[in-house]
Design a protein around this motif. Structure first.
Motif, PDB file in Angstrom:
ATOM      1  N   CYS A  69      22.772  12.005  49.202  1.00 10.02           N
ATOM      2  CA  CYS A  69      23.035  10.680  48.622  1.00 10.02           C
ATOM      3  C   CYS A  69      23.824   9.826  49.610  1.00 10.02           C
ATOM      4  N   CYS A  72      22.510   6.912  52.221  1.00  8.69           N
ATOM      5  CA  CYS A  72      22.439   5.477  51.920  1.00  8.69           C
ATOM      6  C   CYS A  72      23.734   4.951  51.307  1.00  8.69           C
ATOM      7  N   HIS A  73      24.396   5.787  50.479  1.00 10.54           N
ATOM      8  CA  HIS A  73      25.590   5.313  49.767  1.00 10.54           C
ATOM      9  C   HIS A  73      26.864   5.592  50.563  1.00 10.54           C
ATOM     10  N   ARG A 101      28.561  -1.067  37.902  1.00 11.10           N
ATOM     11  CA  ARG A 101      27.769   0.139  38.166  1.00 11.10           C
ATOM     12  C   ARG A 101      27.518   0.955  36.902  1.00 11.10           C
ATOM     13  N   ASP A 115      15.830   8.076  43.659  1.00 12.96           N
ATOM     14  CA  ASP A 115      16.763   8.643  44.639  1.00 12.96           C
ATOM     15  C   ASP A 115      16.803  10.168  44.582  1.00 12.96           C
TER      16      ASP A 115
HETATM   17  C1  HEC Z   1      17.139   5.771  50.463  1.00 13.20           C
HETATM   18  C2  HEC Z   1      18.480   5.328  50.166  1.00 13.20           C
HETATM   19  C3  HEC Z   1      19.194   5.940  48.978  1.00 13.20           C
HETATM   20  C4  HEC Z   1      19.572   7.251  48.815  1.00 13.20           C
HETATM   21  C5  HEC Z   1      19.373   8.414  49.761  1.00 13.20           C
HETATM   22  C6  HEC Z   1      20.227   7.309  47.526  1.00 13.20           C
HETATM   23  N1  HEC Z   1      20.244   6.076  46.933  1.00 13.20           N
HETATM   24 FE1  HEC Z   1      20.967   5.635  45.102  1.00 13.20          FE
HETATM   25  N2  HEC Z   1      20.481   3.669  45.376  1.00 13.20           N
HETATM   26  C7  HEC Z   1      19.807   3.174  46.466  1.00 13.20           C
HETATM   27  C8  HEC Z   1      19.468   1.786  46.249  1.00 13.20           C
HETATM   28  C9  HEC Z   1      18.718   0.879  47.224  1.00 13.20           C
HETATM   29  C10 HEC Z   1      19.966   1.458  44.987  1.00 13.20           C
HETATM   30  C11 HEC Z   1      19.760   0.135  44.240  1.00 13.20           C
HETATM   31  C12 HEC Z   1      20.587  -0.944  44.795  1.00 13.20           C
HETATM   32  C13 HEC Z   1      21.940  -0.922  44.227  1.00 13.20           C
HETATM   33  O1  HEC Z   1      22.134  -0.402  43.117  1.00 13.20           O
HETATM   34  O2  HEC Z   1      22.850  -1.447  44.884  1.00 13.20           O
HETATM   35  C14 HEC Z   1      20.609   2.672  44.470  1.00 13.20           C
HETATM   36  C15 HEC Z   1      21.232   2.778  43.248  1.00 13.20           C
HETATM   37  C16 HEC Z   1      21.528   3.964  42.620  1.00 13.20           C
HETATM   38  C17 HEC Z   1      21.865   4.104  41.231  1.00 13.20           C
HETATM   39  C18 HEC Z   1      21.986   2.980  40.222  1.00 13.20           C
HETATM   40  C19 HEC Z   1      23.437   2.543  40.151  1.00 13.20           C
HETATM   41  C20 HEC Z   1      23.698   1.509  39.100  1.00 13.20           C
HETATM   42  O3  HEC Z   1      24.416   0.563  39.370  1.00 13.20           O
HETATM   43  O4  HEC Z   1      23.188   1.633  37.994  1.00 13.20           O
HETATM   44  C21 HEC Z   1      22.035   5.435  40.998  1.00 13.20           C
HETATM   45  C22 HEC Z   1      22.328   6.084  39.652  1.00 13.20           C
HETATM   46  C23 HEC Z   1      21.842   6.114  42.245  1.00 13.20           C
HETATM   47  N3  HEC Z   1      21.545   5.190  43.217  1.00 13.20           N
HETATM   48  C24 HEC Z   1      21.965   7.476  42.408  1.00 13.20           C
HETATM   49  C25 HEC Z   1      21.740   8.146  43.606  1.00 13.20           C
HETATM   50  C26 HEC Z   1      21.871   9.575  43.763  1.00 13.20           C
HETATM   51  C27 HEC Z   1      22.266  10.543  42.663  1.00 13.20           C
HETATM   52  C28 HEC Z   1      21.550   9.856  45.049  1.00 13.20           C
HETATM   53  C29 HEC Z   1      21.489  11.220  45.700  1.00 13.20           C
HETATM   54  C30 HEC Z   1      20.759  12.268  44.967  1.00 13.20           C
HETATM   55  C31 HEC Z   1      21.185   8.599  45.686  1.00 13.20           C
HETATM   56  N4  HEC Z   1      21.348   7.585  44.782  1.00 13.20           N
HETATM   57  C32 HEC Z   1      20.735   8.480  46.981  1.00 13.20           C
HETATM   58  C33 HEC Z   1      19.465   3.863  47.606  1.00 13.20           C
HETATM   59  C34 HEC Z   1      19.639   5.212  47.797  1.00 13.20           C
END
Ligand code: HEC
Length: 139
Positions: A69, A72-73, A101, A115
């Protein structure tokens, strides 16, 4: 930095909106808790530690560009992230800096689906989703 200051100002100016956001996040967590119990009657409570492990673990089975995760985060949920696939900026995921969030159920589900498949190569379970939100709610 300026963006963070503006966010802080928003939080101070809109305490009611923040409270409402908390109720919506609680409802999302309650829904995941019910689903987790349906899947495993022994499931008791969500865990900050498990949520953090989900966030930080280097997984295999997903897209090699996004093994975690944090790809990107970032390793610090309070910092802005960047999409490792598209290069687009991502707002911080820690609730303390970004109180909106995890407040829209459809968005939360859509992103967990996308994701988790990208990182773990499978869907996250309701227990994992609740753990993750519980961790981020304390960040
Ligand atoms: C490829 C890039 C990427 C990865 C790797 C990634 N995310 Fe994200 N995530 C994003 C994007 C783009 C958004 C939507 C934009 C935003 O919410 O700012 C997001 C948003 C989220 C949200 C929504 C948050 C909300 O405000 O409701 C969740 C839940 C989330 N991610 C969980 C995860 C988890 C769990 C992992 C690891 C297993 C993960 N992400 C890995 C790119 C990624």
């Amino acid at each position: 930095m300026i963006r963070r200051l503006m966010l802080a100002a928003t939080v101070v100016a809109l305490p009611l909106a923040v409270l409402a956001a908390d109720a919506r996040r609680d409802a999302i967590l309650a829904d995941y808790a019910a689903k987790a119990r349906a899947a495993a009657p022994g499931a008791t409570a969500f865990s900050v530690q498990r949520g953090e492990a989900l966030f930080r673990t280097k997984w295999t089975g997903g897209d090699p560009r996004t093994t975690s995760c944090t790809a990107c985060h970032t390793a610090d949920p309070r910092q802005p992230g960047q999409n490792a696939k598209t290069g687009r900026p991502i707002e911080p995921v820690a609730v303390s800096v970004n109180p909106r969030r995890f407040t829209d159920p459809a968005t939360v589900e859509k992103q967990f689906t996308r994701d988790c498949r990208s990182v773990l190569g499978r869907d996250c379970t309701p227990l994992e989703k609740g753990d993750y939100i519980t961790f981020m709610a304390g960040q």
